[in-house]
Each structure stands twice: as structure tokens, then as C-alpha cells.
Scaffold this motif. Structure first.
Motif, PDB file in Angstrom:
ATOM      1  N   PRO A   7      -2.311  91.236  32.615  1.00 22.66           N
ATOM      2  CA  PRO A   7      -1.076  90.662  33.170  1.00 22.66           C
ATOM      3  C   PRO A   7      -1.072  90.652  34.691  1.00 22.66           C
ATOM      4  O   PRO A   7      -0.528  89.738  35.306  1.00 22.66           O
ATOM      5  N   THR A   8      -1.673  91.652  35.297  1.00 21.82           N
ATOM      6  CA  THR A   8      -1.740  91.700  36.754  1.00 21.82           C
ATOM      7  C   THR A   8      -2.484  90.493  37.292  1.00 21.82           C
ATOM      8  O   THR A   8      -2.026  89.827  38.224  1.00 21.82           O
ATOM      9  N   LEU A   9      -3.624  90.189  36.698  1.00 27.96           N
ATOM     10  CA  LEU A   9      -4.416  89.043  37.139  1.00 27.96           C
ATOM     11  C   LEU A   9      -3.768  87.720  36.754  1.00 27.96           C
ATOM     12  O   LEU A   9      -3.849  86.747  37.497  1.00 27.96           O
ATOM     13  N   ALA A  10      -3.102  87.679  35.612  1.00 23.40           N
ATOM     14  CA  ALA A  10      -2.467  86.431  35.169  1.00 23.40           C
ATOM     15  C   ALA A  10      -1.308  86.040  36.090  1.00 23.40           C
ATOM     16  O   ALA A  10      -1.046  84.857  36.262  1.00 23.40           O
ATOM     17  N   GLN A  11      -0.638  87.017  36.667  1.00 22.30           N
ATOM     18  CA  GLN A  11       0.504  86.734  37.544  1.00 22.30           C
ATOM     19  C   GLN A  11       0.082  86.510  38.990  1.00 22.30           C
ATOM     20  O   GLN A  11       0.916  86.140  39.821  1.00 22.30           O
ATOM     21  N   ALA A  12      -1.176  86.716  39.306  1.00 26.32           N
ATOM     22  CA  ALA A  12      -1.648  86.574  40.688  1.00 26.32           C
ATOM     23  C   ALA A  12      -1.789  85.106  41.069  1.00 26.32           C
ATOM     24  O   ALA A  12      -2.172  84.268  40.259  1.00 26.32           O
TER      25      ALA A  12
END
Length: 86
Positions: free
Chosen positions: A77-82
Motif C-alpha cells: 500500500p505504501t508503494l501503491a499510494q506513492a
């Protein structure tokens, strides 16, 4: 035009009506850029570049050896929201 004013008021669009002699409304503020980096060193550099215009986070933490960062499901999720990955 007069008949449209009650409709615009009920829809909450009265702010979009032109004002005689007034300046156009200012553009909405841009959302902060979300930057995720692999290493804390890159995060430090990105913070200097982004400044107040974004949020920077790092996958590796502290003095963790960058060659042995284990992938975790929490990274997804961290990378998907970046907006940007460094």
C-alpha cells in the motif's frame, strides 16, 4: 440567470457564480507529492528537494543494511499510494 440562482444555491455551486468587478477565485492548492524511497539516504535527499510540497517516506529504516531489506506485504500500500519511487 435569475432562475438558476436557487438551483445553484441548492447544489452548493453558488461560489462558481461570476462576481461583477471581482477577481477570479484562486486555484485550489495542489495535493502534496508522495515520495517513497528505498533507503533513508535517498529519503533525506528527497526531503531537501521536495521541501514543503510533499511527503517523503523510506522503506528501509535506521541503520538497516540496504542489501538485506526484506520485502513485506506492508510495502504494497505504501508503494501503491506513492506518486514517485526513488
Amino acid at each position: 440567470m435569475i432562475a438558476l440562482i436557487p438551483l445553484l444555491l441548492s447544489l452548493g455551486l453558488a461560489d462558481s457564480l461570476p462576481v461583477a468587478g471581482g477577481a477570479p477565485p484562486p486555484p485550489p492548492a495542489a495535493a502534496p507529492v508522495k515520495v517513497v524511497t528505498s533507503l533513508t539516504t535517498y529519503a533525506s535527499i528527497a526531503r531537501e528537494i521536495v521541501g514543503d510540497h510533499g511527503i517523503v517516506s523510506s522503506i528501509a529504516v535506521g541503520d538497516e543494511n540496504p542489501h538485506y531489506v526484506q520485502p513485506k506485504p506492508s510495502f504494497v500500500p505504501t508503494l501503491a499510494q506513492a506518486d514517485l519511487f526513488v
